[in-house]
Design a protein around this motif. Sequence first.
Motif, PDB file in Angstrom:
ATOM      1  N   SER A   1       0.833  -1.193   0.000  1.00  0.00           N
ATOM      2  CA  SER A   1       0.000   0.000   0.000  1.00  0.00           C
ATOM      3  C   SER A   1       0.871   1.248   0.000  1.00  0.00           C
ATOM      4  CB  SER A   1      -0.918   0.022   1.223  1.00  0.00           C
ATOM      5  OG  SER A   1      -1.861  -1.026   1.149  1.00  0.00           O
ATOM      6  N   GLY A   2       0.441   2.270  -0.712  1.00  0.00           N
ATOM      7  CA  GLY A   2       1.204   3.502  -0.780  1.00  0.00           C
ATOM      8  C   GLY A   2       1.444   4.127   0.576  1.00  0.00           C
ATOM      9  N   ARG A   3       0.470   4.034   1.477  1.00  0.00           N
ATOM     10  CA  ARG A   3       0.631   4.655   2.802  1.00  0.00           C
ATOM     11  C   ARG A   3       1.756   4.021   3.601  1.00  0.00           C
ATOM     12  NH1 ARG A   3      -1.830   1.340   6.560  1.00  0.00           N
ATOM     13  NH2 ARG A   3      -3.240  -0.246   5.721  1.00  0.00           N
ATOM     14  N   VAL A   4       2.139   2.781   3.242  1.00  0.00           N
ATOM     15  CA  VAL A   4       3.216   2.102   3.956  1.00  0.00           C
ATOM     16  C   VAL A   4       4.567   2.718   3.626  1.00  0.00           C
ATOM     17  CG1 VAL A   4       4.412  -0.113   4.253  1.00  0.00           C
ATOM     18  CG2 VAL A   4       1.913  -0.057   4.102  1.00  0.00           C
ATOM     19  N   VAL A   5       4.733   3.208   2.395  1.00  0.00           N
ATOM     20  CA  VAL A   5       6.030   3.736   1.956  1.00  0.00           C
ATOM     21  C   VAL A   5       6.062   5.263   1.917  1.00  0.00           C
ATOM     22  CG1 VAL A   5       6.493   1.655   0.611  1.00  0.00           C
ATOM     23  CG2 VAL A   5       5.392   3.600  -0.498  1.00  0.00           C
ATOM     24  N   GLU A   6       4.935   5.904   2.202  1.00  0.00           N
ATOM     25  CA  GLU A   6       4.836   7.352   2.089  1.00  0.00           C
ATOM     26  C   GLU A   6       5.868   8.091   2.932  1.00  0.00           C
ATOM     27  OE1 GLU A   6       2.594  11.247   3.216  1.00  0.00           O
ATOM     28  OE2 GLU A   6       3.454   9.675   4.455  1.00  0.00           O
ATOM     29  N   ALA A   7       6.243   7.524   4.070  1.00  0.00           N
ATOM     30  CA  ALA A   7       7.171   8.197   4.982  1.00  0.00           C
ATOM     31  C   ALA A   7       8.552   8.407   4.369  1.00  0.00           C
ATOM     32  CB  ALA A   7       7.297   7.409   6.284  1.00  0.00           C
ATOM     33  N   PHE A   8       8.908   7.626   3.351  1.00  0.00           N
ATOM     34  CA  PHE A   8      10.210   7.832   2.708  1.00  0.00           C
ATOM     35  C   PHE A   8      10.303   9.238   2.103  1.00  0.00           C
ATOM     36  CE2 PHE A   8      10.251   3.253   3.020  1.00  0.00           C
ATOM     37  CZ  PHE A   8      11.586   2.946   3.207  1.00  0.00           C
ATOM     38  N   ALA A   9       9.168   9.801   1.687  1.00  0.00           N
ATOM     39  CA  ALA A   9       9.173  11.152   1.131  1.00  0.00           C
ATOM     40  C   ALA A   9       9.330  12.209   2.217  1.00  0.00           C
ATOM     41  CB  ALA A   9       7.881  11.404   0.353  1.00  0.00           C
ATOM     42  N   ARG A  10       9.089  11.854   3.460  1.00  0.00           N
ATOM     43  CA  ARG A  10       9.131  12.818   4.563  1.00  0.00           C
ATOM     44  C   ARG A  10      10.401  12.708   5.414  1.00  0.00           C
ATOM     45  NH1 ARG A  10       3.818  14.907   5.528  1.00  0.00           N
ATOM     46  NH2 ARG A  10       2.238  13.772   4.346  1.00  0.00           N
ATOM     47  N   LYS A  11      11.113  11.596   5.319  1.00  0.00           N
ATOM     48  CA  LYS A  11      12.192  11.334   6.267  1.00  0.00           C
ATOM     49  C   LYS A  11      13.239  12.440   6.324  1.00  0.00           C
ATOM     50  CE  LYS A  11      15.775   8.075   7.658  1.00  0.00           C
ATOM     51  NZ  LYS A  11      16.780   9.151   7.792  1.00  0.00           N
ATOM     52  N   ALA A  12      13.680  12.924   5.161  1.00  0.00           N
ATOM     53  CA  ALA A  12      14.723  13.960   5.152  1.00  0.00           C
ATOM     54  C   ALA A  12      14.253  15.222   5.851  1.00  0.00           C
ATOM     55  CB  ALA A  12      15.148  14.267   3.716  1.00  0.00           C
ATOM     56  N   LEU A  13      12.969  15.515   5.761  1.00  0.00           N
ATOM     57  CA  LEU A  13      12.403  16.659   6.481  1.00  0.00           C
ATOM     58  C   LEU A  13      12.266  16.343   7.966  1.00  0.00           C
ATOM     59  CD1 LEU A  13       9.670  17.630   3.869  1.00  0.00           C
ATOM     60  CD2 LEU A  13      11.602  19.068   4.515  1.00  0.00           C
ATOM     61  N   TRP A  14      11.751  15.163   8.263  1.00  0.00           N
ATOM     62  CA  TRP A  14      11.598  14.767   9.666  1.00  0.00           C
ATOM     63  C   TRP A  14      12.931  14.794  10.412  1.00  0.00           C
ATOM     64  CZ3 TRP A  14       8.023   9.801   9.214  1.00  0.00           C
ATOM     65  CH2 TRP A  14       6.723  10.214   8.897  1.00  0.00           C
ATOM     66  N   ASP A  15      13.996  14.438   9.706  1.00  0.00           N
ATOM     67  CA  ASP A  15      15.314  14.370  10.355  1.00  0.00           C
ATOM     68  C   ASP A  15      15.700  15.687  11.026  1.00  0.00           C
ATOM     69  OD1 ASP A  15      15.762  11.738   9.727  1.00  0.00           O
ATOM     70  OD2 ASP A  15      16.994  12.156   7.953  1.00  0.00           O
ATOM     71  N   VAL A  16      15.186  16.804  10.496  1.00  0.00           N
ATOM     72  CA  VAL A  16      15.546  18.115  11.060  1.00  0.00           C
ATOM     73  C   VAL A  16      14.331  18.842  11.639  1.00  0.00           C
ATOM     74  CG1 VAL A  16      17.590  18.408   9.617  1.00  0.00           C
ATOM     75  CG2 VAL A  16      15.354  19.170   8.766  1.00  0.00           C
TER      76      VAL A  16
ATOM     77  N   GLY B   1      -2.537   5.987  -5.004  1.00  0.00           N
ATOM     78  CA  GLY B   1      -1.855   7.036  -4.263  1.00  0.00           C
ATOM     79  C   GLY B   1      -1.267   6.527  -2.966  1.00  0.00           C
ATOM     80  N   PHE B   2      -0.976   7.468  -2.071  1.00  0.00           N
ATOM     81  CA  PHE B   2      -0.267   7.155  -0.824  1.00  0.00           C
ATOM     82  C   PHE B   2      -1.121   7.424   0.413  1.00  0.00           C
ATOM     83  CE2 PHE B   2       2.851   8.203  -4.067  1.00  0.00           C
ATOM     84  CZ  PHE B   2       3.747   7.149  -3.972  1.00  0.00           C
ATOM     85  N   GLN B   3      -2.438   7.440   0.243  1.00  0.00           N
ATOM     86  CA  GLN B   3      -3.325   7.778   1.344  1.00  0.00           C
ATOM     87  C   GLN B   3      -4.043   6.537   1.866  1.00  0.00           C
ATOM     88  OE1 GLN B   3      -5.941  10.974   0.123  1.00  0.00           O
ATOM     89  NE2 GLN B   3      -4.459  11.682  -1.374  1.00  0.00           N
ATOM     90  N   TYR B   4      -4.635   6.683   3.044  1.00  0.00           N
ATOM     91  CA  TYR B   4      -5.538   5.658   3.537  1.00  0.00           C
ATOM     92  C   TYR B   4      -6.713   5.573   2.561  1.00  0.00           C
ATOM     93  CZ  TYR B   4      -3.047   5.483   7.978  1.00  0.00           C
ATOM     94  OH  TYR B   4      -2.083   5.311   8.937  1.00  0.00           O
ATOM     95  N   GLY B   5      -7.132   4.365   2.266  1.00  0.00           N
ATOM     96  CA  GLY B   5      -8.217   4.179   1.307  1.00  0.00           C
ATOM     97  C   GLY B   5      -7.734   3.906  -0.094  1.00  0.00           C
ATOM     98  N   ASN B   6      -6.452   4.157  -0.381  1.00  0.00           N
ATOM     99  CA  ASN B   6      -5.909   3.802  -1.690  1.00  0.00           C
ATOM    100  C   ASN B   6      -5.643   2.305  -1.756  1.00  0.00           C
ATOM    101  OD1 ASN B   6      -4.002   6.874  -1.914  1.00  0.00           O
ATOM    102  ND2 ASN B   6      -5.965   6.387  -2.831  1.00  0.00           N
ATOM    103  N   ILE B   7      -5.707   1.755  -2.956  1.00  0.00           N
ATOM    104  CA  ILE B   7      -5.453   0.331  -3.142  1.00  0.00           C
ATOM    105  C   ILE B   7      -3.949   0.084  -3.242  1.00  0.00           C
ATOM    106  CG2 ILE B   7      -7.672  -0.062  -4.238  1.00  0.00           C
ATOM    107  CD1 ILE B   7      -6.302   0.045  -6.950  1.00  0.00           C
ATOM    108  N   PRO B   8      -3.499  -1.168  -3.018  1.00  0.00           N
ATOM    109  CA  PRO B   8      -2.067  -1.465  -3.089  1.00  0.00           C
ATOM    110  C   PRO B   8      -1.475  -1.143  -4.458  1.00  0.00           C
ATOM    111  CG  PRO B   8      -3.239  -3.248  -1.994  1.00  0.00           C
ATOM    112  CD  PRO B   8      -4.288  -2.328  -2.564  1.00  0.00           C
TER     113      PRO B   8
END
Length: 667
Positions: free
Chosen positions: A492-507, A531-538
């Motif tokens: 599911s997209g929501r499972v991998v979505e955090a990879f787009a945020r990690k560099a921002l989260w780091d700081v 997509g990468f939201q809840y409710g999106n299909i795998p």
Amino acid sequence: MAQACWGCYPWLVLICACAWGHPKSLNQREDVRNCSTITAVNTTAQLTALREQMLTQNLSAYIIPDTDAHMSEYIGECDQRRAWITGFIGSAGIAVVTERKAALWTDSRYWTQAERQMDCNWELHKEVSTGHIVTWLLTEIPVGGRVGFDPFLFSIDSWESYDVALQDADRELVSITVNLVDLVWGSERPPLPNAPIYALQEAFAGSTWQEKVSNIRSQMQKHHERPTAVLLSALDETAWLFNLRSSDIPYNPFFYSYTLLTDSSIRLFANKSRFSSETLQYLNSSCNSSMCVQLEDYSQIRDSIQAYTSGDVKIWIGTRYTSYGLYEVIPKEKLVEDDYSPVMITKAVKNSREQALLKASHVRDAVAVIRYLAWLEKNVPTGTVDEFSGAKRVEEFRGEEEFFSGPSFETISASGLNAALAHYSPTKELHRKLSSDEMYLLDSGGQYWDGTTDITRTVHWGTPSAFQKEAYTRVLIGNIDLSRLVFPAATSGRVVEAFARKALWDVGLNYGHGTGHGIGNFLCVHEWPVGFQYGNIPMAEGMFTSIEPGYYQDGEFGIRLEDVALVVEAKTKYPGTYLTFEVVSLVPYDRKLIDVSLLSPEQLQYLNRYYQAIREKVGPELQRRGLLEELSWLQRHTEPLSARAAPTTSLGSLMTVSALAILGWSV
């Protein structure tokens, strides 16, 4: 385009309210409004007339949503009921009218706009949820009170939420199929569209409509509940199934329609007068076999469904897009329910022909965007460009591209602090000048006969601050890390979505909108359920999604970098079914804003390969069309980056580069 995600996640509004420094919490209501501004619309007459209609139905309250009978993201003028009754023209909001009060609920994007546009008849509420609306209703209407609604404007989930909450409090939710606002609106209501409904040329269709119908029927036969029919309510479902298009909805090439596809018939509900003889022949509408399309009047859908269910049948529906107005007439034992219809799921995975078409549209779209960015680089320093004129200019460049049909959404052209508002769009009256001293964000897209596009780039023509460069680079890292990610099939997209945020989260940084949405072939710019939201299909091979991390510094600047990517099979060292993304957007990022020291060797290598792909795919098209100035711009902006950033060459010196040198690129 980040706009897709707000309505799906109310909690995102809370994040953005905190991140962007809104002065009031979402739990705070504006009890005393400055509603006497000259921009407010006088709604006394329409409210008085609506209350008279409510009285004839013995209603204590009436709910007016902001959607149409197909749960569309964008709605036509004739469906702008909430805007007409309130005076507030923002795209999101729910109105409720009682015997003595009128109230609007909308999210933080529209608080200021609602304040300015609504008169003193209206209360503005900032707690956007069914629960808050019901709580208010319970204080305003008596026990036993009746709350009316148009069932065609309520999703099944919305109906259930209101119905349960009101029943628990001894109030009744009442379905009224004649819309009371329409009765009051009367002859002033814009007419239903009547532009021709036409068939796509065969060259732009991934499959024939006959092949698609056979595919869906095959899925019906294989389903364990053996449905005898599929009901299609979303406008893009019918448009896709029959390869038909029109222009009823802003930015979307759809027409008002439903389809009831049974195991032995095909029934298309639309305005018959809008079909030419050629289109009728294309649909085989003059015969009665199982592969002939029977045209029926759009307004007859409810009665026809009711009549069909009198037999020994089962109807397969997608609950996300089926209105309660149809759901309530289908006996529960004759329903087969999934979140999405088989057409919606099938449409999400593009076949090889559809993939090629979408890729081709993105090459031409890249030409238009590159022309615009090169034009801005020359003209912004002269002080002659503003946000609105810029938005018009990029549309003009797209309009010169082959197969262009129109923009795919309202262009977000935002300079400086306006870019901190993720969904800001300029108007002719309200806009800022573009300046070399500020960042500029452009989020725009086109509808082409072969595909739909959506791309965001953020640029700076002067000297960005160290923080702006860091924020930009971390957004870019998020884009790169998600784009190059390898993950198991059916993730599911929501499972991998955090990879787009990690560099921002780091700081300690973040953004308050979703990370991506599906996109169609001359269909929706926000195509569910990808997509990468809840409710999106795998995720599955053949899907297209946007990847669009961002960062917004309230009152200063905004950054978003959005690309469209195709889900493809990944090549892995060991056997297994893994997927990754192939980016099909082909416009370089702003070199001036990239802090190369923050990039890992792998990220830098990925970026340089992407730049090489842009040269190989877009360069020849610019050369073929004699756009040598834009070709020089492209070469400068796609020079390989190294760990030690090289100084950029001025545009003036690049104009002396010979065409022969440019043709020396590897292709």
